[in-house]
Design a protein around this motif. Structure first.
Motif, PDB file in Angstrom:
ATOM      1  N   LEU A  49       0.841  -1.200   0.000  1.00 50.76           N
ATOM      2  CA  LEU A  49       0.000   0.000   0.000  1.00 50.76           C
ATOM      3  C   LEU A  49       0.875   1.248   0.000  1.00 50.76           C
ATOM      4  N   GLY A  50       0.662   2.118  -0.988  1.00 50.75           N
ATOM      5  CA  GLY A  50       1.531   3.275  -1.134  1.00 50.75           C
ATOM      6  C   GLY A  50       2.892   2.846  -1.642  1.00 50.75           C
ATOM      7  N   ALA A  51       2.891   2.060  -2.722  1.00 50.00           N
ATOM      8  CA  ALA A  51       4.098   1.396  -3.203  1.00 50.00           C
ATOM      9  C   ALA A  51       5.165   2.361  -3.714  1.00 50.00           C
ATOM     10  N   GLY A  52       4.752   3.547  -4.168  1.00 53.26           N
ATOM     11  CA  GLY A  52       5.723   4.511  -4.670  1.00 53.26           C
ATOM     12  C   GLY A  52       6.528   3.963  -5.822  1.00 53.26           C
ATOM     13  N   ASN A  53       7.852   4.146  -5.764  1.00 51.02           N
ATOM     14  CA  ASN A  53       8.712   3.669  -6.850  1.00 51.02           C
ATOM     15  C   ASN A  53       9.129   2.211  -6.694  1.00 51.02           C
ATOM     16  N   GLY A  54       8.625   1.550  -5.638  1.00 49.56           N
ATOM     17  CA  GLY A  54       8.748   0.095  -5.579  1.00 49.56           C
ATOM     18  C   GLY A  54       9.794  -0.480  -4.657  1.00 49.56           C
ATOM     19  N   ILE A  55      10.272   0.282  -3.686  1.00 50.02           N
ATOM     20  CA  ILE A  55      11.307  -0.237  -2.786  1.00 50.02           C
ATOM     21  C   ILE A  55      10.853  -1.523  -2.100  1.00 50.02           C
ATOM     22  N   THR A  68       0.933  -7.189  -5.304  1.00 52.36           N
ATOM     23  CA  THR A  68       0.061  -6.160  -5.873  1.00 52.36           C
ATOM     24  C   THR A  68       0.516  -4.814  -5.307  1.00 52.36           C
ATOM     25  N   ALA A  69       1.024  -3.951  -6.194  1.00 49.48           N
ATOM     26  CA  ALA A  69       1.566  -2.659  -5.786  1.00 49.48           C
ATOM     27  C   ALA A  69       0.535  -1.573  -6.074  1.00 49.48           C
ATOM     28  N   ILE A  70       0.073  -0.900  -5.017  1.00 48.48           N
ATOM     29  CA  ILE A  70      -0.997   0.097  -5.144  1.00 48.48           C
ATOM     30  C   ILE A  70      -0.461   1.484  -4.782  1.00 48.48           C
ATOM     31  N   ASP A  71      -0.665   2.437  -5.671  1.00 46.36           N
ATOM     32  CA  ASP A  71      -0.296   3.825  -5.409  1.00 46.36           C
ATOM     33  C   ASP A  71      -1.148   4.708  -6.306  1.00 46.36           C
ATOM     34  N   PHE A  72      -1.225   6.010  -5.968  1.00 46.09           N
ATOM     35  CA  PHE A  72      -2.066   6.905  -6.779  1.00 46.09           C
ATOM     36  C   PHE A  72      -1.259   7.848  -7.673  1.00 46.09           C
ATOM     37  N   ASN A  73       0.073   7.675  -7.696  1.00 45.13           N
ATOM     38  CA  ASN A  73       0.909   8.576  -8.482  1.00 45.13           C
ATOM     39  C   ASN A  73       1.493   7.850  -9.692  1.00 45.13           C
ATOM     40  N   ASN A  74       1.077   8.275 -10.879  1.00 44.30           N
ATOM     41  CA  ASN A  74       1.495   7.606 -12.104  1.00 44.30           C
ATOM     42  C   ASN A  74       2.997   7.652 -12.318  1.00 44.30           C
ATOM     43  N   GLN A  75       3.614   8.768 -11.990  1.00 45.26           N
ATOM     44  CA  GLN A  75       5.045   8.908 -12.230  1.00 45.26           C
ATOM     45  C   GLN A  75       5.838   7.859 -11.459  1.00 45.26           C
ATOM     46  N   LEU A  76       5.516   7.686 -10.184  1.00 47.60           N
ATOM     47  CA  LEU A  76       6.222   6.697  -9.377  1.00 47.60           C
ATOM     48  C   LEU A  76       5.891   5.282  -9.811  1.00 47.60           C
ATOM     49  N   LEU A  77       4.637   5.050 -10.183  1.00 44.49           N
ATOM     50  CA  LEU A  77       4.258   3.717 -10.653  1.00 44.49           C
ATOM     51  C   LEU A  77       4.959   3.371 -11.960  1.00 44.49           C
ATOM     52  N   ASN A  78       5.181   4.362 -12.813  1.00 42.65           N
ATOM     53  CA  ASN A  78       5.927   4.114 -14.048  1.00 42.65           C
ATOM     54  C   ASN A  78       7.372   3.720 -13.742  1.00 42.65           C
TER      55      ASN A  78
END
Length: 240
Positions: A49-55, A68-78
């Motif tokens: 939850l709140g995965a960000g850039n995936g650490i 399952t990585a959940i976040d609301f910011n497209n830039q970090l998810l990319n």
């Protein structure tokens, strides 16, 4: 400004820079999981939850979880998407408040790290999230939380925190305390076209403490198997 607006318009642009070396942070979380016997069993399903850039996401995938990585910011998810390689990771743009939608993932582990938990709008919203996590976790499933300790109010010049700087960027954080909120202002100076440019954005976090979150976890039904504070960062592991 909402938390999402702050990330979309400001913080997301330099989040990965100020959090530092990705592999070092990822390896540190992986080592923490190994030390705390957090490893895949049963469903092998984890939710970040709140995965960000995936650490945490990449660390869990390396340990053998399907994440399952959940976040609301497209830039970090990319950024996270670019790191997946062949790992079994499902990247989802969503609000962590809707974690109950992912009950079908049959998770045995749910993590909410960094300082994500205080991003929720109120104590009630935090309690509801913890209840929803408890409901969808497998029996004996675990929750891992990390968040900053805002219980002690910083005063005067201590409210100005020098976060990180280099030849191109200087990041300072300013904190303002209220009864159950804290206003965070991220003040960034960037060197662009031969001059320094100031970029500022503020948002609110909910003030929480270790004792309050442990109370909520126990109220929800979790047993506490770890709670510690290090450098004002709180780490809690609960088990269903």
């Amino acid at each position: 400004m909402t938390v999402k607006e702050h990330y979309d318009n400001h913080l997301g642009n330099f989040y990965s820079w100020f959090t530092g070396d990705f592999d070092k942070n990822k390896d540190a979380f992986k080592a923490f999981c190994i030390a705390e016997s957090i490893k895949p069993n049963g469903s092998k399903s984890a939710i970040d939850l709140g995965a960000g850039n995936g650490i945490q996401t990449i660390a869990l995938a390396e340990l053998g979880f399907n994440v399952t990585a959940i976040d609301f910011n497209n830039q970090l998810l990319n950024e996270l998407q670019a790191r997946i390689n062949k790992f079994p990771i499902d990247v989802v743009n969503d609000d962590i408040r809707f974690v109950s939608k992912y009950a079908g993932k049959n998770p045995e582990l749910i993590v909410c790290c960094g300082d994500t938990l205080p991003h929720l709008s109120s104590h009630d919203a935090i309690l509801k999230l913890l209840k929803d996590v408890f409901d969808i976790l497998n029996t004996q499933g675990k929750i891992v939380l990390t968040f900053r300790d805002y219980s002690t109010e910083l005063t005067d010049t201590n409210r100005f925190i020098s976060v990180k700087s280099d030849s191109q960027r200087i990041l300072t954080c300013f904190l303002e305390y209220f009864e159950d909120k804290i206003r965070v202002t991220d003040l960034l100076h960037e060197y662009e076209n031969g001059k320094w440019v100031q970029k500022v954005s503020s948002y609110y976090k909910t003030r929480i403490s270790k004792d309050l979150v442990i109370e909520y976890l126990r109220k929800t039904g979790f047993g506490i198997i770890l709670d510690k504070v290090e450098n004002r960062m709180i780490t809690i592991i609960g088990q269903k």
